[in-house]
Design an enzyme around this catalytic site. Structure first.
Site, PDB file in Angstrom:
ATOM      1  N   LEU A 173       0.784  -1.149  -0.171  1.00  0.00           N
ATOM      2  CA  LEU A 173      -0.152  -0.116  -0.166  1.00  0.00           C
ATOM      3  C   LEU A 173       1.032   1.157   0.119  1.00  0.00           C
ATOM      4  O   LEU A 173       1.246   1.527   1.004  1.00  0.00           O
ATOM      5  CB  LEU A 173      -0.833   0.050   1.318  1.00  0.00           C
ATOM      6  CG  LEU A 173      -2.098  -1.088   1.036  1.00  0.00           C
ATOM      7  CD1 LEU A 173      -1.737  -2.172   0.764  1.00  0.00           C
ATOM      8  CD2 LEU A 173      -2.963  -0.779   2.362  1.00  0.00           C
ATOM      9  N   ILE A 174       1.116   1.714  -1.253  1.00  0.00           N
ATOM     10  CA  ILE A 174       2.206   2.815  -1.329  1.00  0.00           C
ATOM     11  C   ILE A 174       1.545   4.081  -1.307  1.00  0.00           C
ATOM     12  O   ILE A 174       0.476   4.500  -2.182  1.00  0.00           O
ATOM     13  CB  ILE A 174       3.027   2.559  -2.612  1.00  0.00           C
ATOM     14  CG1 ILE A 174       4.411   3.606  -2.648  1.00  0.00           C
ATOM     15  CG2 ILE A 174       2.321   2.475  -3.910  1.00  0.00           C
ATOM     16  CD1 ILE A 174       5.484   3.198  -3.607  1.00  0.00           C
ATOM     17  N   LYS A 180      -8.614   3.671   7.368  1.00  0.00           N
ATOM     18  CA  LYS A 180      -7.487   2.430   7.182  1.00  0.00           C
ATOM     19  C   LYS A 180      -8.089   1.267   6.847  1.00  0.00           C
ATOM     20  O   LYS A 180      -7.817   0.337   6.123  1.00  0.00           O
ATOM     21  CB  LYS A 180      -6.654   2.383   8.173  1.00  0.00           C
ATOM     22  CG  LYS A 180      -5.635   3.819   8.331  1.00  0.00           C
ATOM     23  CD  LYS A 180      -4.710   3.439   7.513  1.00  0.00           C
ATOM     24  CE  LYS A 180      -3.635   4.860   7.194  1.00  0.00           C
ATOM     25  NZ  LYS A 180      -2.931   4.830   8.482  1.00  0.00           N
ATOM     26  N   GLY A 214       3.478   0.602   5.648  1.00  0.00           N
ATOM     27  CA  GLY A 214       4.558   1.377   6.384  1.00  0.00           C
ATOM     28  C   GLY A 214       4.211   1.721   7.798  1.00  0.00           C
ATOM     29  O   GLY A 214       4.845   2.603   8.228  1.00  0.00           O
ATOM     30  N   GLN A 231      -1.857   4.147  14.613  1.00  0.00           N
ATOM     31  CA  GLN A 231      -0.808   3.157  14.722  1.00  0.00           C
ATOM     32  C   GLN A 231      -0.864   2.587  16.108  1.00  0.00           C
ATOM     33  O   GLN A 231       0.323   2.149  16.433  1.00  0.00           O
ATOM     34  CB  GLN A 231       0.247   3.460  13.954  1.00  0.00           C
ATOM     35  CG  GLN A 231       0.135   3.790  12.498  1.00  0.00           C
ATOM     36  CD  GLN A 231       1.031   4.482  11.632  1.00  0.00           C
ATOM     37  OE1 GLN A 231       2.328   4.292  12.109  1.00  0.00           O
ATOM     38  NE2 GLN A 231       1.053   4.811  10.503  1.00  0.00           N
ATOM     39  N   CYS A 285      15.993  11.482 -19.826  1.00  0.00           N
ATOM     40  CA  CYS A 285      16.577  10.288 -19.079  1.00  0.00           C
ATOM     41  C   CYS A 285      16.329   9.270 -20.233  1.00  0.00           C
ATOM     42  O   CYS A 285      16.091   9.150 -21.328  1.00  0.00           O
ATOM     43  CB  CYS A 285      15.470   9.975 -18.095  1.00  0.00           C
ATOM     44  SG  CYS A 285      13.906   9.538 -18.780  1.00  0.00           S
TER      45      CYS A 285
END
EC number: 2.8.1.4
Length: 482
Positions: A183-184, A265, A287, A296, A456
């Site tokens: 989960l980014i 969440k 994270g 958390q 790039c």
């Protein structure tokens, strides 16, 4: 040129069948990463190491850089393979190779030997070390913590002179463990946790909950693509994006203020679990660190876990923020994270640190789960290798050029190590350097009367950054593709 790849020590203590499987997978991973650099490159696996042989000396720096980022490698030895006749011949070749290296320094000689010989490893260490001490007057033998360690390996009738040693990142080869879904968010924590699971041998897919519009998704795509390209490009992975703005809107309207963070969440875990089930992924990765924010705490984390039966991995659970930022700096995601907006933390003004299950479930009864189901169904799924193509579609308004005019300046946005390994030299135009992760904060300081051509190697980062800069109001940006 030749390299000897030393395995991560935990691989060497596995059973024979597991060890062979890990080595086989690592060999394939190395071959996949290095093949674009040299078509003639050979990767040969042995019981306790892997050999890499390549002919194109100009690619040495690039090959070393790639090897140091492949999970499963403890260290890399750049070596020269030579024949020898006796111990004195070994000494002569070692002196030739290391005279300048040990001048004015303390040193010791370490020998590893395989095969049948009339001498032991210690015999060679004493003879070669004594000879070096005699022939290099300014050098001094010191067995404990010397400034220089001269490493030799002897395999049957071959002398392997170690010219350089490079540290790897260790861990297990990607593909030796099962897939996970990270989960980014693009922040410090999710990038580091994704890296840690890649390093542990998992193929990491990415799930992004978009709370901040197109610019936010572009930024997170850059982070995910960077992590994949740098540490996990041996395998195909998915980048799944879910529009979570309607979900947040429903929470803001229907859920009590203090419960919003935990409910959000839980909704994310439910959605990600459905995505994981759809693609056969075994676990989610977050994270989260214990006590870092209100959602958390142990009580709240347990309630979040209860929203789904899917296993949730939290590799950073006991890490403090300072250590997480240090890890982000080491893996190269710190600059991304510093410029990435954080949306989850502003959803509730007075969040609870000890949510009650009955109350959370009561609040969720007011939530229209059809919205969540619809957002999951409408989620976009992109092969991370196709991010370049998707970026091309989205930046149709950004011009791509192969030539330049008098007012153009090429801006090389590759990372510093890529620029050092493969400098960009173009005749007839000024080339300036600004790594991609600094564009968001420093592009505005450049001369805006110029037309800037972003460069790039593969065109992925330049297209994404061009779109981002256009959205920020900079219309003097093009993509340079020679």
């Amino acid at each position: 040129m030749k390299f000897i790849i030393k395995l991560f020590p935990e691989i060497t203590i596995k059973s024979q069948s597991v060890r062979l499987r890990f080595i086989k997978i690592l060999t394939g991973n190395i071959r996949n990463v290095l093949k674009p650099y040299d078509e003639t490159l050979a990767v040969v696996r042995h019981w306790d190491n892997i050999e890499v042989r390549a002919k194109d000396e100009s690619k040495r720096a690039a090959i070393v850089a790639e090897l140091t980022r492949i999970p499963g490698i403890h260290h890399i030895l750049a070596v020269e393979d030579r024949p020898y006749t006796d111990v004195h011949h070994i000494f002569e070749q070692t002196l030739e190779m290391n005279r300048e290296r040990i001048e004015g320094k303390t040193f010791c000689v370490r020998v590893k030997r395989r095969g049948k010989h009339e001498f032991s490893s210690q015999d060679v260490e004493r003879y070669v070390g004594g000879g070096l001490n005699q022939h290099v007057a300014s050098a001094q033998v010191q067995l404990n913590r010397p400034q220089v360690t001269v490493n030799l390996e002897i395999e049957d009738e071959r002398l392997i002179l170690v010219t350089a040693r490079y540290e790897g990142i260790g861990g297990y080869p990607i593909g030796t463990q099962e897939d996970v879904l990270s989960l980014i968010s693009g922040g410090f924590d999710s990038g580091v946790s994704s890296y840690m699971l890649m390093r542990r041998g998992c193929r990491v897919h990415y799930c992004f909950f978009n709370l901040g519009g197109a610019a936010h998704e572009i930024g997170v795509r850059q982070v995910a693509h960077y992590l994949w390209k740098r540490y996990g490009s041996t395998h195909r992975v998915r980048f799944v994006a879910i529009n979570f703005e309607p979900v947040v809107g429903e929470i803001l309207e229907k859920v009590d203020d203090g419960q919003m963070g935990v409910v959000l969440k839980r909704m994310m875990v439910r959605a990600a679990s459905k995505i994981a089930e759809r693609y056969g992924v075994q676990a989610l990765v977050t994270g989260e660190a214990l006590g870092q924010v209100s959602s958390q705490t142990l009580t709240n984390l347990r309630l979040i876990d209860n929203a789904s039966d899917t296993l949730i991995l939290r590799p950073l659970i006991s890490h403090d923020k300072e250590h997480i930022i240090k890890l982000a700096r080491e893996i190269g995601t710190e600059d991304f994270a510093r410029t990435m907006p954080e949306y989850c933390g502003v959803i509730s003004k007075s969040p609870t640190v000890k949510a009650v299950k009955a109350k959370i479930e009561h609040e969720e009864q007011n939530f229209d789960f059809a919205i969540l189901e619809r957002m999951v169904e409408e989620a976009t799924n992109v092969d991370i290798r196709e991010i370049a193509e998707k970026a091309q579609e989205e930046v149709a308004e950004v011009e791509t050029v192969a030539s330049f005019s008098h007012n153009d300046v090429i801006l090389d946005i590759r990372s510093n190590d890529e620029q050092e390994a493969r400098p960009l030299e173009v005749e007839g135009v000024v080339v300036k350097s600004l790594p991609f992760y600094k564009l968001a904060t420093q592009f505005g300081d450049l001369d805006q009367s110029k037309s800037w051509l972003l460069y790039c190697e593969r065109g992925v980062m330049s297209r994404l950054q061009a779109l981002y800069l256009h959205e920020q109001g900079f219309k003097n940006v093009k993509v340079y593709r020679p």
